[in-house]
Design a protein around this motif. Structure first.
Motif, short mmCIF file in Angstrom:
data_model
loop_
_atom_site.label_atom_id
_atom_site.label_comp_id
_atom_site.label_asym_id
_atom_site.label_seq_id
_atom_site.Cartn_x
_atom_site.Cartn_y
_atom_site.Cartn_z
N ARG A 1 0.84 -1.20 0.00
CA ARG A 1 0.00 0.00 0.00
C ARG A 1 0.87 1.25 0.00
N TRP A 2 1.96 1.25 0.81
CA TRP A 2 2.88 2.39 0.81
C TRP A 2 3.46 2.60 -0.58
N LEU A 3 3.91 1.52 -1.17
CA LEU A 3 4.54 1.60 -2.48
C LEU A 3 3.57 2.11 -3.54
N GLU A 4 2.36 1.57 -3.53
CA GLU A 4 1.36 1.98 -4.51
C GLU A 4 1.00 3.46 -4.36
N CYS A 5 0.73 3.89 -3.14
CA CYS A 5 0.33 5.27 -2.91
C CYS A 5 1.46 6.25 -3.23
N MET A 6 2.68 5.91 -2.84
CA MET A 6 3.79 6.81 -3.12
C MET A 6 4.07 6.88 -4.62
N ALA A 7 4.00 5.76 -5.31
CA ALA A 7 4.24 5.75 -6.75
C ALA A 7 3.19 6.59 -7.48
N ARG A 8 1.94 6.42 -7.11
CA ARG A 8 0.88 7.21 -7.74
C ARG A 8 1.08 8.70 -7.46
N GLY A 9 1.37 9.02 -6.22
CA GLY A 9 1.56 10.42 -5.86
C GLY A 9 2.72 11.05 -6.60
N ILE A 10 3.83 10.36 -6.68
CA ILE A 10 5.01 10.90 -7.36
C ILE A 10 4.75 11.06 -8.85
N LEU A 11 4.10 10.08 -9.46
CA LEU A 11 3.82 10.17 -10.89
C LEU A 11 2.85 11.30 -11.22
N VAL A 12 1.78 11.39 -10.47
CA VAL A 12 0.80 12.45 -10.74
C VAL A 12 1.39 13.82 -10.42
N GLY A 13 2.08 13.93 -9.28
CA GLY A 13 2.69 15.21 -8.93
C GLY A 13 3.76 15.63 -9.92
N GLY A 14 4.59 14.69 -10.35
CA GLY A 14 5.61 15.00 -11.34
C GLY A 14 5.01 15.40 -12.67
N SER A 15 3.94 14.76 -13.06
CA SER A 15 3.26 15.11 -14.32
C SER A 15 2.69 16.52 -14.26
N LEU A 16 2.02 16.83 -13.16
CA LEU A 16 1.48 18.18 -13.02
C LEU A 16 2.59 19.22 -12.94
N GLY A 17 3.69 18.86 -12.27
CA GLY A 17 4.82 19.78 -12.20
C GLY A 17 5.44 20.02 -13.57
N ALA A 18 5.53 18.99 -14.38
CA ALA A 18 6.09 19.15 -15.73
C ALA A 18 5.18 20.03 -16.59
N ILE A 19 3.88 19.85 -16.46
CA ILE A 19 2.95 20.70 -17.21
C ILE A 19 3.09 22.15 -16.75
N ALA A 20 3.20 22.35 -15.45
CA ALA A 20 3.39 23.70 -14.93
C ALA A 20 4.72 24.28 -15.41
N GLY A 21 5.72 23.42 -15.59
CA GLY A 21 7.02 23.88 -16.07
C GLY A 21 6.98 24.40 -17.49
N TRP A 22 6.07 23.91 -18.29
CA TRP A 22 5.93 24.40 -19.66
C TRP A 22 5.45 25.85 -19.68
N PHE A 23 4.62 26.20 -18.70
CA PHE A 23 3.95 27.49 -18.75
C PHE A 23 4.42 28.50 -17.71
N LEU A 24 4.79 28.06 -16.53
CA LEU A 24 4.96 28.99 -15.42
C LEU A 24 6.41 29.21 -14.98
N MET A 25 7.21 28.18 -14.85
CA MET A 25 8.54 28.33 -14.27
C MET A 25 9.51 27.36 -14.90
N ASP A 26 10.70 27.33 -14.37
CA ASP A 26 11.74 26.40 -14.84
C ASP A 26 11.25 24.96 -14.69
N ILE A 27 11.42 24.15 -15.73
CA ILE A 27 10.84 22.81 -15.75
C ILE A 27 11.47 21.89 -14.70
N GLN A 28 12.78 22.02 -14.44
CA GLN A 28 13.39 21.15 -13.43
C GLN A 28 12.87 21.46 -12.04
N ARG A 29 12.73 22.74 -11.75
CA ARG A 29 12.23 23.14 -10.43
C ARG A 29 10.78 22.69 -10.26
#
Length: 93
Positions: A12-40
């Motif tokens: 359960r820990w592994l599943e929840c952390m993997a989902r959270g990291i993937l979704v958060g990273g995806s949203l961060g990458a999309i925000a990086g296209w428009f708002l700020m530096d993509i790595q940050r």
């Protein structure tokens, strides 16, 4: 804790952390296209995803504990939904 419960908890820990990291990273990458530096934005999205994963695990655990403590509640909900579906079928006839 038995070995089976330990494995379930780790999965359960592994599943929840993997989902959270993937979704958060995806949203961060999309925000990086428009708002700020993509790595940050990718890093910040992954960090926020970790927090979301912890929250998701806690919610799932609390639902499981609630279901174990109140098994009648679940059966009542199922019987109520069956009663409603039966009354709908009768009204259609």
């Amino acid at each position: 804790m038995s070995e089976l419960q330990t494995d379930k908890s780790f999965e359960r820990w592994l599943e929840c952390m993997a989902r959270g990291i993937l979704v958060g990273g995806s949203l961060g990458a999309i925000a990086g296209w428009f708002l700020m530096d993509i790595q940050r934005s990718l890093l910040l999205g992954m960090l926020i995803g970790c927090l979301a994963g912890v929250t998701m695990k806690n919610v799932k655990d609390s639902k499981d504990r609630e279901a174990e403590l109140n098994p009648k509640t679940e059966s009542k909900l199922n019987s109520e939904s069956e009663d409603k579906s039966k009354s709908k079928e009768k009204s259609k006839k």
